[in-house]
Design an enzyme around this catalytic site. Structure first.
Site, PDB file in Angstrom:
ATOM      1  CG  ASP A  68      98.647  41.681  -3.384  1.00 25.89           C
ATOM      2  OD1 ASP A  68      98.820  41.166  -2.397  1.00 25.89           O
ATOM      3  OD2 ASP A  68      98.271  42.699  -3.260  1.00 25.89           O
ATOM      4  CG  ASN A 137      99.182  54.466  -5.744  1.00 19.38           C
ATOM      5  OD1 ASN A 137      98.611  53.479  -5.194  1.00 19.38           O
ATOM      6  ND2 ASN A 137     100.210  54.105  -6.434  1.00 19.38           N
ATOM      7  CG  HIS A 139      98.076  50.278  -4.571  1.00 15.79           C
ATOM      8  ND1 HIS A 139      99.212  51.032  -4.628  1.00 15.79           N
ATOM      9  CD2 HIS A 139      97.908  49.509  -3.402  1.00 15.79           C
ATOM     10  CE1 HIS A 139      99.972  50.501  -3.291  1.00 15.79           C
ATOM     11  NE2 HIS A 139      99.037  49.758  -2.785  1.00 15.79           N
ATOM     12  CD  GLU A 144     101.004  50.700  -8.122  1.00 16.35           C
ATOM     13  OE1 GLU A 144     100.228  51.297  -7.451  1.00 16.35           O
ATOM     14  OE2 GLU A 144     102.185  50.210  -7.453  1.00 16.35           O
TER      15      GLU A 144
END
Length: 251
Positions: A68, A137, A139, A144
């Site tokens: 990313d 979370n 990811h 996400e």
């Protein structure tokens, strides 16, 4: 299936994870490595640099693809992932920079950039090993929690929790980009091998959910349970909840 390797601490985790990548490079000198950023892989990269400096590792034929990049940051911005990779790995080893690939954060046309990066991934002929961290979370990359798993490269709106977690790297939380380009979960799952690293008690609950909970896009990393060759290397602190609730997962 998930293979979970317990490390004593961060230094041990970094050595164990680096050994897995080093073995890949030794066995296949022209390997395609999928790389990750964040605090978790830094120790691993230091170990790979040591291996290169000792003459044990040769990266001259290796090609890399990163997961990313923040949308809107130039490669020379010290918070961009291009800058991170250069500082923490590339400039310390004998890799050909022309063989390193990241999403282009400066491309304003999201559809165009996602298509370009998918074409780059396709041209590689398959990622031999994809390194991953995991967000609080769940990811992986910047994929996400969502209603469905992503397939190809996508432009994501970062969750408030992700922006807050990453704000420690920026002067203020307002400086954290609100979007990022990320390799899709479908692309990650096509990798021949996946290596996820996690350290610290803060990751303990999400590691338990990812490894032992239901497979759901609400916990993106949980899909790794379906990968034929996925390895999790985590320290004792990160495995604390898993060892309490799901000890049979440790092999």
């Amino acid at each position: 299936m998930l293979k979970i390797i317990k490390a004593k601490d961060y230094a041990d985790l970094s050595r164990k994870a680096a050994n897995i990548i080093a073995a890949q490079v030794i066995l296949k000198p022209d390997s395609v490595l999928g790389l990750a950023t964040g605090s978790s892989p830094i120790g691993l990269y230091k170990e790979l640099i040591k291996g290169y400096e000792a003459g044990d590792l040769d990266f001259s034929k290796v090609r890399t693809v990163n997961l990313d990049e923040y949308r809107g940051l130039t490669p020379d911005n010290d918070q961009s992932y291009a800058y991170f990779m250069n500082e923490n790995l590339f400039k310390h080893i004998n890799i050909d920079k022309a063989n390193t690939n990241l999403p282009d954060g400066t491309e304003p046309d999201a559809e165009k950039e996602c298509a370009r990066y998918d074409a780059v991934l396709e041209s590689m002929g398959g990622i031999d090993i994809q390194l991953l961290g995991i967000g609080l979370n769940g990811h992986i990359g910047f994929n996400e929690p969502a209603a469905a798993f992503t397939k190809g490269t996508n432009c994501v709106d970062l969750k408030a929790s992700t922006i807050e977690a990453n704000s420690r790297f920026f002067a203020t939380i307002d400086d954290v980009p609100k979007q990022a380009y990320t390799m899709g979960i479908g692309s990650i799952m096509k990798s021949k091998k996946v290596l996820l690293v996690a350290n610290g008690e803060g990751k303990a609950e999400i590691i338990y959910k990812a490894c032992c909970g239901p497979i759901t896009p609400e916990v993106p990393a949980s899909i790794l349970q379906l990968h034929p060759d996925a390895v999790v290397v985590a320290d004792e602190a990160a495995l604390k909840v898993l060892m309490e609730k799901c000890p049979e997962a440790l092999n």
